[in-house]
Design a protein around this motif. Structure first.
Motif, short mmCIF file in Angstrom:
data_model
loop_
_atom_site.label_atom_id
_atom_site.label_comp_id
_atom_site.label_asym_id
_atom_site.label_seq_id
_atom_site.Cartn_x
_atom_site.Cartn_y
_atom_site.Cartn_z
N PHE A 1 -12.15 23.88 7.05
CA PHE A 1 -13.18 23.15 6.10
C PHE A 1 -13.06 24.12 4.84
O PHE A 1 -13.12 25.58 4.74
N GLU A 2 -12.46 23.57 3.79
CA GLU A 2 -13.39 23.97 2.70
C GLU A 2 -14.24 24.37 2.05
O GLU A 2 -14.29 23.03 1.62
N LEU A 3 -15.00 25.01 1.62
CA LEU A 3 -16.87 25.37 1.67
C LEU A 3 -16.52 25.28 0.33
O LEU A 3 -16.30 26.58 -0.18
N GLU A 4 -17.39 24.07 -0.86
CA GLU A 4 -17.39 24.93 -2.15
C GLU A 4 -19.40 25.89 -2.23
O GLU A 4 -19.87 25.35 -1.04
N GLU A 5 -18.55 26.68 -3.07
CA GLU A 5 -20.02 27.35 -3.25
C GLU A 5 -21.02 26.12 -3.05
O GLU A 5 -21.30 25.46 -4.05
N GLY A 6 -22.66 26.65 -2.43
CA GLY A 6 -23.29 25.14 -3.10
C GLY A 6 -23.15 24.57 -1.69
O GLY A 6 -24.68 23.39 -2.12
N PHE A 7 -22.31 23.96 -1.15
CA PHE A 7 -22.53 22.95 0.37
C PHE A 7 -23.59 23.80 0.47
O PHE A 7 -23.65 24.34 1.26
N SER A 8 -23.64 22.62 1.54
CA SER A 8 -25.16 22.66 1.70
C SER A 8 -25.06 21.65 3.36
O SER A 8 -24.77 20.42 3.58
N LEU A 9 -25.60 22.23 4.60
CA LEU A 9 -24.94 22.32 5.43
C LEU A 9 -26.78 21.43 6.26
O LEU A 9 -27.80 22.47 6.22
N HIS A 10 -27.19 20.57 5.85
CA HIS A 10 -28.40 20.07 6.53
C HIS A 10 -28.84 19.67 8.18
O HIS A 10 -28.43 19.32 8.74
N THR A 11 -29.98 20.98 8.62
CA THR A 11 -29.96 21.26 9.52
C THR A 11 -31.16 20.85 10.06
O THR A 11 -31.00 20.58 11.86
N GLU A 12 -31.63 20.47 9.70
CA GLU A 12 -33.48 19.66 10.36
C GLU A 12 -34.30 19.15 9.77
O GLU A 12 -34.72 19.32 8.12
N ASN A 13 -34.59 18.05 9.51
CA ASN A 13 -35.98 17.41 8.77
C ASN A 13 -36.94 17.73 10.18
O ASN A 13 -37.41 17.41 11.39
N SER A 14 -38.15 18.10 8.87
CA SER A 14 -39.48 17.81 9.84
C SER A 14 -41.00 17.35 9.52
O SER A 14 -41.43 17.65 7.86
N GLN B 1 -15.76 28.99 0.40
CA GLN B 1 -15.07 29.87 1.61
C GLN B 1 -14.36 29.00 2.49
O GLN B 1 -15.14 28.07 2.47
N GLN B 2 -13.55 29.54 3.28
CA GLN B 2 -12.91 28.43 3.95
C GLN B 2 -13.66 29.01 5.42
O GLN B 2 -13.29 30.37 5.60
N VAL B 3 -13.76 27.87 6.60
CA VAL B 3 -14.42 28.01 7.73
C VAL B 3 -13.53 27.36 9.01
O VAL B 3 -12.97 26.10 8.71
N GLU B 4 -13.23 27.93 10.10
CA GLU B 4 -12.86 26.95 11.40
C GLU B 4 -13.65 26.55 12.67
O GLU B 4 -14.44 27.14 12.54
N GLY C 1 -18.05 15.90 7.00
CA GLY C 1 -18.74 14.73 5.64
C GLY C 1 -18.31 13.50 6.19
O GLY C 1 -17.53 12.80 7.34
N PRO C 2 -18.91 12.22 5.24
CA PRO C 2 -19.21 12.24 4.13
C PRO C 2 -20.27 12.42 4.83
O PRO C 2 -21.69 13.78 3.13
N VAL C 3 -21.56 12.40 5.39
CA VAL C 3 -22.75 12.74 5.67
C VAL C 3 -22.99 14.55 6.37
O VAL C 3 -22.46 14.29 7.77
N HIS C 4 -23.04 15.52 5.70
CA HIS C 4 -23.09 17.16 6.13
C HIS C 4 -24.60 17.14 7.05
O HIS C 4 -25.63 17.91 6.11
N SER C 5 -25.05 17.02 7.73
CA SER C 5 -25.73 17.12 8.78
C SER C 5 -25.59 17.20 10.25
O SER C 5 -25.06 16.15 10.83
N HIS D 1 -31.47 23.91 5.45
CA HIS D 1 -30.08 23.19 5.29
C HIS D 1 -29.73 25.13 4.99
O HIS D 1 -30.61 25.81 5.27
N LEU D 2 -28.34 24.89 5.57
CA LEU D 2 -27.77 26.57 5.12
C LEU D 2 -26.55 25.81 4.12
O LEU D 2 -26.05 25.15 3.75
N VAL D 3 -27.11 27.20 3.19
CA VAL D 3 -26.22 26.87 2.13
C VAL D 3 -24.90 28.18 1.47
O VAL D 3 -25.21 28.64 1.93
N SER D 4 -23.77 27.34 1.43
CA SER D 4 -22.46 28.28 1.12
C SER D 4 -22.95 29.11 0.22
O SER D 4 -23.29 28.69 -0.87
#
Ligand code: AVI
Length: 326
Positions: A274-287, A265-268, A35-39, A258-261
């Motif tokens: 990185f510790e991702l909260e439930e509902g963490f949202s990775l912004h993958t595309e704008n169209s 969960q922990q990812v590497e 972050g701060p911008v998860h995209s 978006h890809l939402v957790s």
């Protein structure tokens, strides 16, 4: 009175550490997770598997843009050629399999065709096939990233340069990137112009269906970003722990993916955790979706003179002829 003197010591070069931002998929993914911008840029969708999934998307019943744009190109190719003029030096941005240009070639009769694409091997094959189908047409494939500097062969005497950018890929750029790309194109195409495909603002239900198809191909395309991180970066993303979220943001006139957790969960990624909260949202595309006027205004801002526009009967999609400065 004595004038004050500055004590002068011999000058010595002191090395200054300028941090160079890390580049590439791993660095961008780490930045997006921190972050701060998860995209993250949608360009990371397109490895071989992502390109295969995108080709499947183009044939889905809900995904109207590809067949609608093809319909417009087939119906108006001869009118487009009248407007553009025959015998140009045709450049396609992100040509892939060079499939849409086939709808124009017999009408436009370019002197030369320069397809640009990042995937060199695929492009070479497509170019060779096209040359076999159109004896007499000179096809010179150019491998490179058309959003950066590409080196084209020198222009042809007496053949204005015409760009072709179909598919509404312009909508996947940020507004600043779209303007930057169009400014670059206006310069490159001086004396010619750009034939540009742009998806239009429409009933949100239609948009929603196009990006949430019943067979979940778009979901697989979105999740492929994490699958690719597993393949290429040795990450261990559990794809079942994320869901594909895609919705129309009416205020911004864009589909967001978006890809939402699904859980905490922990990812590497490359040693960073990185510790991702439930509902963490990775912004993958704008169209982004356009109106005919908003696209023309953008083109004008970039230095083009907007010309004719062709749309389908339902006004789902638009193809614009934009004249570049002389
Ligand atoms: C490539 N681009 C124009 C597609 C679009 O519609 O924005 C990418 C895509 N994303 C999900 N489905 C298709």
């Amino acid at each position: 009175m004595m004038s004050p003197r500055l004590a002068t010591a011999p000058l010595r070069a002191v090395p200054v550490e300028v941090p160079v931002p890390e580049e590439g998929f791993a660095a961008d993914l780490r930045r997006a997770l921190a972050g701060p911008v998860h995209s993250i840029s949608p360009k990371y969708f397109y490895d071989a598997e992502g390109s295969r999934l995108f080709d499947l998307i183009c044939g889905l019943p809900e995904y109207y843009p590809t067949r609608t744009e093809r319909g417009i190109l087939s119906a108006y190719a001869s009118e487009m050629a009248e407007e553009i003029g025959r015998g140009c030096d045709l450049v396609e941005f992100g040509a892939g399999s060079c499939s849409k240009v086939r709808l124009l070639l017999d009408h436009l009769r370019p002197r030369r065709y320069l397809p640009i694409d990042i995937s060199g091997e695929h492009l070479e094959q497509a170019a060779a096939q096209l040359e076999r189908e159109h004896p007499g047409l000179l096809v010179l494939p150019v491998t490179g990233d058309y959003t950066a500097q590409v080196h084209l062969p020198p222009p042809l005497e007496g053949a204005p340069r015409v760009g072709f950018f179909p598919g509404s890929t312009i909508g996947n750029f940020t507004p600043a990137e779209a303007l930057q790309f169009l400014r670059m194109a206006a310069k490159m195409l001086q004396g010619g112009g750009l034939l540009l495909g742009a998806d239009l603002v429409k009933d949100p239900a239609l948009l929603h269906a196009a990006y949430n198809d019943a067979q979940d191909v778009t979901a697989a395309f979105n999740l492929n970003l994490l699958a690719r991180a597993n393949r290429e970066l040795g990450c261990r993303f559990d794809l079942r722990a994320f869901w594909h979220s895609s919705f129309y943001n009416a205020a911004e006139r864009r589909i967001e993916m978006h890809l939402v957790s699904r859980k905490r969960q922990q990812v590497e990624v490359g040693g960073a955790e990185f510790e991702l909260e439930e509902g963490f949202s990775l912004h993958t595309e704008n169209s982004c979706k356009f109106t005919v006027d908003s696209l023309r205004r953008l083109a004008l801002q970039a230095g083009f003179r907007p010309g004719a526009v062709w749309t389908d009967e339902r006004r789902l999609f638009s193809v614009h002829w934009l004249r570049a400065p002389d």
